[in-house]
Design a protein around this motif. Structure first.
Motif, mmCIF file in Angstrom:
data_model
loop_
_atom_site.group_PDB
_atom_site.id
_atom_site.type_symbol
_atom_site.label_atom_id
_atom_site.label_comp_id
_atom_site.label_asym_id
_atom_site.label_seq_id
_atom_site.Cartn_x
_atom_site.Cartn_y
_atom_site.Cartn_z
ATOM 1 N N GLY A 35 0.825 -1.214 0.000
ATOM 2 C CA GLY A 35 0.000 0.000 0.000
ATOM 3 C C GLY A 35 0.853 1.256 0.000
ATOM 4 N N ALA A 36 1.942 1.238 0.769
ATOM 5 C CA ALA A 36 2.822 2.410 0.856
ATOM 6 C C ALA A 36 3.468 2.718 -0.500
ATOM 7 N N ILE A 37 3.901 1.683 -1.206
ATOM 8 C CA ILE A 37 4.531 1.875 -2.516
ATOM 9 C C ILE A 37 3.510 2.413 -3.518
ATOM 10 N N GLY A 42 2.033 6.601 -6.888
ATOM 11 C CA GLY A 42 0.931 7.159 -7.666
ATOM 12 C C GLY A 42 0.300 6.161 -8.623
ATOM 13 N N PRO A 43 -0.657 6.632 -9.420
ATOM 14 C CA PRO A 43 -1.494 5.745 -10.236
ATOM 15 C C PRO A 43 -0.761 5.031 -11.370
ATOM 16 N N THR A 67 7.259 -3.054 -13.065
ATOM 17 C CA THR A 67 6.466 -1.922 -13.545
ATOM 18 C C THR A 67 7.296 -0.642 -13.416
ATOM 19 N N THR A 68 6.733 0.435 -13.904
ATOM 20 C CA THR A 68 7.298 1.752 -13.651
ATOM 21 C C THR A 68 7.289 2.004 -12.142
ATOM 22 N N ALA A 69 8.048 3.004 -11.720
ATOM 23 C CA ALA A 69 8.032 3.390 -10.308
ATOM 24 C C ALA A 69 7.222 4.664 -10.074
ATOM 25 N N GLY A 70 6.609 5.185 -11.132
ATOM 26 C CA GLY A 70 5.788 6.383 -10.954
ATOM 27 C C GLY A 70 6.580 7.524 -10.344
ATOM 28 N N ARG A 71 6.067 8.054 -9.233
ATOM 29 C CA ARG A 71 6.707 9.210 -8.580
ATOM 30 C C ARG A 71 7.809 8.823 -7.597
#
Length: 174
Positions: A35-37, A42-43, A67-71
């Protein structure tokens, strides 16, 4: 620089090429580190997870997807599904070792030089922390003995108890 180090901290703030998420089989985010990640990244992470689920279903225990790491400060998130502890008679140790091996192989396949792992399965999945630390360190060491493209593995411990077990496991094999 040590190949494997243990620190206490928040994995979502660690600067590494990839961080590993202790995911569930649905890949849709959950509690704990998962959940923290998802919240911190982000989405974009959930969007990538949905694409993986559409392509292959979820992620089986012991396997890993990227996957991508987003922010997040990392480039990638490697999601792996650790085993739920059921007394140790359902191949939990082998499945946990597979989480580390498969995550490291995905890292190599994607050009990752630095990777950070949480304490997989030691939270709500109740894997005994000392045993989990020994499995993590042994599996990582065995992998790095065969593959030298990874420069550093960071064991990011959520609490002092996990940190102590990780440090003990690192000292045992030296």
């Amino acid at each position: 620089m040590a190949k494997i180090i243990a620190i206490q901290g928040d994995i979502t703030k660690v600067e590494a090429d990839a961080i590993v998420n202790a995911a569930n089989t649905s890949l849709m985010g959950g509690g704990g580190v998962d959940g923290a990640i998802h919240r911190a990244g982000g989405p974009a992470i959930l969007d990538d997870c949905r694409k993986i689920v559409a392509r292959q279903g979820g992620c089986p225990t012991g396997e890993a997807v990227i996957t991508t790491a987003g922010r997040l400060p990392a480039k990638y998130v490697i999601h792996t599904v650790g085993p739920v502890w059921n007394g140790g008679h359902k191949k939990e140790a082998e499945k946990l070792a597979s989480c580390y091996r498969n995550s490291l192989q995905l890292a190599v396949d994607n050009g990752v030089k630095t990777i950070a792992f949480p304490n997989i399965s030691t939270g709500i999945y109740h894997f005994p922390k000392a045993q989990a630390a020994k499995i993590a360190v042994k599996t990582i060491r065995d992998f790095l003995a065969q593959e030298d493209s990874i420069e550093q593995v960071i064991l990011v411990c959520f609490d002092g108890e996990n940190l102590q077990y990780a440090q003990e496991a690192l000292q045992e094999g030296q």
